[in-house]
Design a protein around this motif. Sequence first.
Motif, short mmCIF file in Angstrom:
data_model
loop_
_atom_site.label_atom_id
_atom_site.label_comp_id
_atom_site.label_asym_id
_atom_site.label_seq_id
_atom_site.Cartn_x
_atom_site.Cartn_y
_atom_site.Cartn_z
N ILE A 58 0.98 -1.15 0.08
CA ILE A 58 0.08 0.04 0.05
C ILE A 58 0.81 1.29 -0.29
O ILE A 58 1.73 1.28 1.12
CB ILE A 58 -0.82 0.02 1.41
CG1 ILE A 58 -1.71 -1.32 1.38
CG2 ILE A 58 -1.89 1.28 1.04
CD1 ILE A 58 -2.70 -1.30 0.41
N ASN A 59 0.85 2.11 -0.95
CA ASN A 59 1.52 3.45 -1.03
C ASN A 59 0.91 4.46 -0.28
O ASN A 59 -0.45 4.56 -0.45
CB ASN A 59 1.77 3.70 -2.53
CG ASN A 59 2.59 2.67 -3.16
OD1 ASN A 59 2.48 2.54 -4.15
ND2 ASN A 59 3.54 2.19 -2.35
N ARG A 60 1.46 5.34 0.19
CA ARG A 60 0.89 6.50 1.14
C ARG A 60 1.50 7.74 0.43
O ARG A 60 2.35 7.84 0.02
CB ARG A 60 1.30 6.29 2.40
CG ARG A 60 0.34 5.01 2.94
CD ARG A 60 0.87 4.89 4.50
NE ARG A 60 0.17 3.66 5.06
CZ ARG A 60 -0.93 3.61 5.61
NH1 ARG A 60 -1.53 4.91 6.40
NH2 ARG A 60 -1.51 2.57 6.35
N ALA A 61 0.79 8.95 0.87
CA ALA A 61 0.95 10.30 0.50
C ALA A 61 2.29 10.66 1.28
O ALA A 61 1.91 10.62 2.48
CB ALA A 61 -0.07 11.25 0.50
N PRO A 62 3.30 11.23 0.63
CA PRO A 62 4.34 11.67 1.59
C PRO A 62 4.22 13.15 2.26
O PRO A 62 4.72 13.54 3.03
CB PRO A 62 5.75 11.76 0.71
CG PRO A 62 5.00 11.82 -0.57
CD PRO A 62 3.45 11.22 -0.78
N ILE A 63 3.33 14.01 1.77
CA ILE A 63 2.98 15.17 2.29
C ILE A 63 1.49 15.10 1.99
O ILE A 63 0.80 14.50 1.21
CB ILE A 63 3.74 16.31 1.52
CG1 ILE A 63 3.30 16.46 0.03
CG2 ILE A 63 5.14 16.25 1.69
CD1 ILE A 63 3.59 17.70 -0.61
#
Length: 252
Positions: free
Chosen positions: A129-134
């Motif tokens: 699962i990829n997540r928003a870095p900002i």
Amino acid sequence: MTAMAGEILDNQGRGDASWSWPPIHPEGRKFGVAALGISLIFAFLAWETLAWPMAFLSLGVFAFFRDPERVVPQDPRAIVAPADGLVSLIAQVEPPQELQVDDGTGQRGLPPGQVTRISIFMSVFDVHINRAPIEGSIKRLVYIPGKFMNADLDKASEENERQHILIERQDGLQLGFTQIAGLVARRIVPFVKEGDLVAVGQRVGLIRFGSRVDVYLPAGTDPKVTVGQKIIAGETVLAEVGEQKLLEAISQ
């Protein structure tokens, strides 16, 4: 240890945490159930030599699509990791043209010039699962078909199937990152679209079965991670905006 989603925790002891089994993301349940169903059919037919491997395959599929909660730093200077995995490459590069050029909507892209790219390699054992870095608004979401070479290679950034994402904060800071398919990965699945507002650490997509994510740090920002470091999506701080400092580490 994990916390309830949305709960505020701090370094002074506020908040409660307890261990729990990570949930399975809905995107993967159909694959796991299908493998389990085939295993049960083989077992019903007394084909045990096929039933057991399919049963173990279903467990592997469920494990691949696990979706644990993460405790996300809330420091506005922090850029958090968008993916679990190994920091395989750190290099000075030009951002992808798709994140720079005028896309015809009047929305500005990343400025030209060398920036630091952090490449995160995800094996089949990592959470995908990829997540928003900002936090910010999704300004661009650009899908590009391509090859399926080893995602650990530097040229995978330009030749593999990939999806570029550009996020812009309310203060105008922009950050681009790229989901890259690999040898086994065959589909990039987005959870967001252009115009969506995302919180730092929010789930934005996944890549099925092994892959890589490249992060392009803002100019004048150095990584707070090193090559060879294992990082956690939504929790590991990749960099602090505007901070430039040499960081050395020893493998041991």
